[in-house]
Structure formats: structure tokens, C-alpha cells
Design a protein around this motif. Sequence first.
Motif, PDB file in Angstrom:
ATOM      1  N   GLU A  27       0.813  -0.956  -0.073  1.00 23.08           N
ATOM      2  CA  GLU A  27       0.076   0.016  -0.217  1.00 23.08           C
ATOM      3  C   GLU A  27       0.916   1.036  -0.401  1.00 23.08           C
ATOM      4  OE1 GLU A  27      -2.685  -0.142   3.025  1.00 23.08           O
ATOM      5  OE2 GLU A  27      -3.707  -2.094   2.823  1.00 23.08           O
ATOM      6  N   HIS A  29       0.315   5.217   0.256  1.00 24.28           N
ATOM      7  CA  HIS A  29      -0.017   6.562  -0.329  1.00 24.28           C
ATOM      8  C   HIS A  29      -0.106   7.482  -0.643  1.00 24.28           C
ATOM      9  CE1 HIS A  29      -1.686   4.785   3.511  1.00 24.28           C
ATOM     10  NE2 HIS A  29      -0.604   4.606   3.985  1.00 24.28           N
ATOM     11  N   GLN A  48      -3.112  -2.715  -8.550  1.00 25.03           N
ATOM     12  CA  GLN A  48      -4.527  -3.321  -8.783  1.00 25.03           C
ATOM     13  C   GLN A  48      -5.783  -1.586  -8.394  1.00 25.03           C
ATOM     14  OE1 GLN A  48      -5.462  -6.457  -5.574  1.00 25.03           O
ATOM     15  NE2 GLN A  48      -3.375  -6.239  -5.327  1.00 25.03           N
ATOM     16  N   SER A  49      -5.095  -1.250  -7.213  1.00 26.32           N
ATOM     17  CA  SER A  49      -5.812   0.410  -7.248  1.00 26.32           C
ATOM     18  C   SER A  49      -5.047   1.165  -7.625  1.00 26.32           C
ATOM     19  CB  SER A  49      -6.979   0.264  -6.488  1.00 26.32           C
ATOM     20  OG  SER A  49      -6.168   0.072  -5.252  1.00 26.32           O
ATOM     21  N   ASP A  95      -4.217   7.291  -2.669  1.00 28.02           N
ATOM     22  CA  ASP A  95      -3.978   6.135  -2.486  1.00 28.02           C
ATOM     23  C   ASP A  95      -3.526   5.171  -3.272  1.00 28.02           C
ATOM     24  OD1 ASP A  95      -3.532   7.293   0.044  1.00 28.02           O
ATOM     25  OD2 ASP A  95      -5.026   6.784   0.566  1.00 28.02           O
ATOM     26  N   CYS A  96      -3.100   3.941  -3.531  1.00 26.80           N
ATOM     27  CA  CYS A  96      -2.884   2.518  -4.189  1.00 26.80           C
ATOM     28  C   CYS A  96      -2.330   1.877  -3.371  1.00 26.80           C
ATOM     29  CB  CYS A  96      -1.737   3.288  -5.563  1.00 26.80           C
ATOM     30  SG  CYS A  96      -1.867   4.400  -6.323  1.00 26.80           S
ATOM     31  N   LEU A  97      -3.021   0.491  -4.749  1.00 28.44           N
ATOM     32  CA  LEU A  97      -2.859  -0.907  -2.896  1.00 28.44           C
ATOM     33  C   LEU A  97      -2.013  -1.488  -5.068  1.00 28.44           C
ATOM     34  CD1 LEU A  97      -3.564  -3.072  -1.620  1.00 28.44           C
ATOM     35  CD2 LEU A  97      -5.078  -3.974  -3.013  1.00 28.44           C
ATOM     36  N   THR A  99       0.955  -4.544  -6.310  1.00 30.83           N
ATOM     37  CA  THR A  99       1.416  -6.306  -6.097  1.00 30.83           C
ATOM     38  C   THR A  99       2.759  -5.663  -6.888  1.00 30.83           C
ATOM     39  OG1 THR A  99      -0.418  -7.286  -6.843  1.00 30.83           O
ATOM     40  CG2 THR A  99       1.482  -7.932  -6.869  1.00 30.83           C
TER      41      THR A  99
END
Length: 226
Positions: A27, A29, A48-49, A95-97, A99
Motif C-alpha cells: 500500500e 499513500h 490493483q487500484s 492511495d494505491c494498492l 503487487t
Amino acid sequence: MANNTNHAAFDPKAFLAVVGEGKTILEFHKDQVVFAQGDAADTVFYIQSGRVKVVVISEQGKEAVVGIFGPGQFFGEGCMNGHSVRIATTTAMEDCLVTGITKAAMLATLHDQPKFSEMFMAYLLTRNSRIEEDLIDQLFNSSEKRLARLLLLLANFGKEGSPQPITPNISQETLAEMIGTTRSRVSFFMNKFRKLGFISYNGKIEVNSSLLNAVLYDKPEIKREP
């Protein structure tokens, strides 16, 4: 036969969404650096996001935004091509998710899973085409037309579904860096586009189909270089 069943059942996106050997879920920010120019390069990232921007800094300290990536895209893949250090800095725009996949795990998955190889190859081919289009854009189009094309790309025009508002909000300075012009020129063009009904502001930039038509059919509202 067992291997074929394995391959048929393999879902690349599901694989990228969970922790596994050589694979972590991270994650970040807003404004957090994922990696910096000059860092060791040994990991490929999949979003992912959220969105990230990629910035290159010259020896004189001049910055250029060379890309903005969103969900479903990879970045940092240069390590697969022999780059031992990062040639750019990547920062979360919201904010990012993400992999993270080590180079070794990436190579093993590409070797063992044809569906994943197909997905990654399609991404690389699409990205290569985009780089070629960007180069043609810089060589032959006016800064006004480059901005129009960039806004269409950021709004996902040409992809399945309806165009999306551009999120997160991207500053005029960033837009200027991406098309190689000044912030004042971007401000002038954005105001012009809004007056012509090509874009609208409702807290976020929304791009209208009239802008696409103006670019595709070379309407005089958007000028080429003389």
C-alpha cells in the motif's frame, strides 16, 4: 494432462491479487515514492487500484513526467531487460494498492503460466505502441493537440465503457511536463477547451466526446503546428 488443467485454471489477475512466493501486496499513500531514480531494480509492480506517475530527473535537476499508470498496468518492468538501477522515480498520485513481484518470481511465472505470459506480452505491446504514438505526437503535433490527446487518454476514451472523469486531479504543471510545454500554455488551452464545450469541471476534469471528434477530424478549433 495435469499441467494443461493447471494452465486452464490459472487466472492472471487473481494471481496478482494475493500474496505468494516472491510476491507481496503493498500500500502506498498519496505522494509516497514507490521507487526512486538510481535505486536497485529487482521488482516489477502491478497496480490493483490507484494511479502512479513516473518522473525522470536530469543532471541539471529538470523534471519530466514520462507516464501515468493506473489499475491493470505494470511498471518497473525495465528490470526484466537488464536494467540494474531505476531510470525514473515513481510516486503515488493517490492511495494505491500494488503487487510487487521479484524478477525471479516474474521469470518463473512467465515460463510456467502461458496465460500470464500472454497478459504481460499484450501489456508490453500496447505500451510499445503508446510510446511510438507519443513520439509521433511530440514530433508532428502542436502542444494544443498533444494536450487534447493526453486528456482523451487519461479519460480512457477508446476503451470499453464510457469515458471516466480524470482522477485523481492532475495539476496543470504535470500536464505541461507530459506534453513538453509551459503551465501557462496548458492553462490557456484548458480554458479554451472548456469554452468550446470539449471539457467540463465539476471538481474533476470531464472530457466530452466533442474533443475526440475535434482531434480525429482535425477541426480548426484545435490547431496543428504551421
